[in-house]
Design an enzyme around this catalytic site. Structure first.
Site, mmCIF file in Angstrom:
data_model
loop_
_atom_site.group_PDB
_atom_site.id
_atom_site.type_symbol
_atom_site.label_atom_id
_atom_site.label_comp_id
_atom_site.label_asym_id
_atom_site.label_seq_id
_atom_site.Cartn_x
_atom_site.Cartn_y
_atom_site.Cartn_z
ATOM 1 N N ASN A 53 4.852 12.377 -1.954
ATOM 2 C CA ASN A 53 3.705 13.135 -1.446
ATOM 3 C C ASN A 53 4.096 14.551 -1.051
ATOM 4 O OD1 ASN A 53 3.088 10.076 -0.518
ATOM 5 N ND2 ASN A 53 1.193 11.157 -0.964
ATOM 6 N N GLU A 85 2.454 14.073 -5.561
ATOM 7 C CA GLU A 85 1.083 13.669 -5.243
ATOM 8 C C GLU A 85 0.441 14.678 -4.296
ATOM 9 O OE1 GLU A 85 0.683 9.754 -3.741
ATOM 10 O OE2 GLU A 85 1.675 8.800 -5.444
ATOM 11 N N ASP A 115 -4.306 12.609 -5.359
ATOM 12 C CA ASP A 115 -4.367 11.433 -4.496
ATOM 13 C C ASP A 115 -5.700 11.388 -3.744
ATOM 14 O OD1 ASP A 115 -3.335 9.147 -3.426
ATOM 15 O OD2 ASP A 115 -2.102 10.131 -1.919
ATOM 16 N N GLU A 172 -5.744 2.710 -5.345
ATOM 17 C CA GLU A 172 -4.907 2.547 -4.158
ATOM 18 C C GLU A 172 -5.511 1.542 -3.184
ATOM 19 O OE1 GLU A 172 -2.839 6.709 -3.324
ATOM 20 O OE2 GLU A 172 -5.015 6.852 -3.166
#
Length: 218
Positions: A53, A85, A115, A172
């Site tokens: 991330n 991400e 994301d 997710e």
């Protein structure tokens, strides 16, 4: 923490975003990820994709592109293995700068994913203009779609549209077999969440996951 035990990210990430330390955390974790992947590949194991991330604050640092590229090269990570991400909210600051950065990252061998798609800022314009490789559907969008037929139709259309744009779609927050079955029926081939695995020590990860796939190191 010696008294509070394990502190989840949703408690400390907002604090680091507020005090500006999130950039240091981003870069520490990226370097650790590169070091781990370097050792993994050096042991002769098959290549795997590793996602990290990146916060909005870090993304707009002047040295962002050069720093991440330099670390990737220092650890000799081949192109196409490191995925960065970004959350949808990064586009709110300056979408044109973000588009340029993503294009440059892809040229430098990074995979880029969006994301939390569906968390509140989504638009078809985002999908049509953003040069990303992977679209990650927000877990709350999935949970709401589970019991709302209209949301299921919207989610199915997003999956179909992303596939037409040649984007890989990952759902997710999958926690139940019913959610996994719903996603499969919608044509979503990839998912992540507690149904498949929780955060765990490296030794257990190798034993329970890589070992199952015949990827355990020599």
């Amino acid at each position: 923490h010696p008294e509070k035990g394990l502190i989840p990210p949703d408690q400390f990430i907002p604090l680091f975003e507020h005090n500006g330390m999130i950039t240091q955390l981003d870069r520490l974790m990226f370097e650790k990820a590169c070091a781990w992947l370097h050792d993994y590949l050096e042991a002769g194991r098959p290549p795997i994709n590793l996602a990290v991330n990146v916060s909005r604050l870090d993304l707009f640092q002047d040295d962002f592109l050069d720093w991440y590229t330099a670390v990737k090269r220092r650890y000799a990570i081949p192109d196409g293995l490191l995925e960065l991400e970004f959350t949808e909210s990064v586009m709110l600051k300056d979408d044109q700068i973000f588009l340029r950065i993503v294009e440059e990252l892809r040229e430098r061998g990074f995979i880029c994913s969006l994301d939390d798609f569906g968390s509140g800022y989504s638009s078809l314009n985002t999908l049509s203009e953003l040069p990303i490789d992977t679209l990650k559907l927000d877990l709350n969008f999935l949970r709401q779609a589970e019991h709302q037929p209209r949301r299921q139709k919207v989610m199915r259309l997003i999956i179909d549209l992303a596939r037409e744009l040649r984007l890989q779609v990952v759902a997710e927050g999958v926690e139940t077999e019913a959610q996994a079955a719903l996603l499969k029926a919608m044509g979503c081939r990839y998912a992540q969440g507690y149904l498949f695995g929780r955060p765990m020590p490296e030794e257990r990860f190798f034993r329970e996951y890589l070992g199952k796939q015949g990827l355990k190191g020599r």
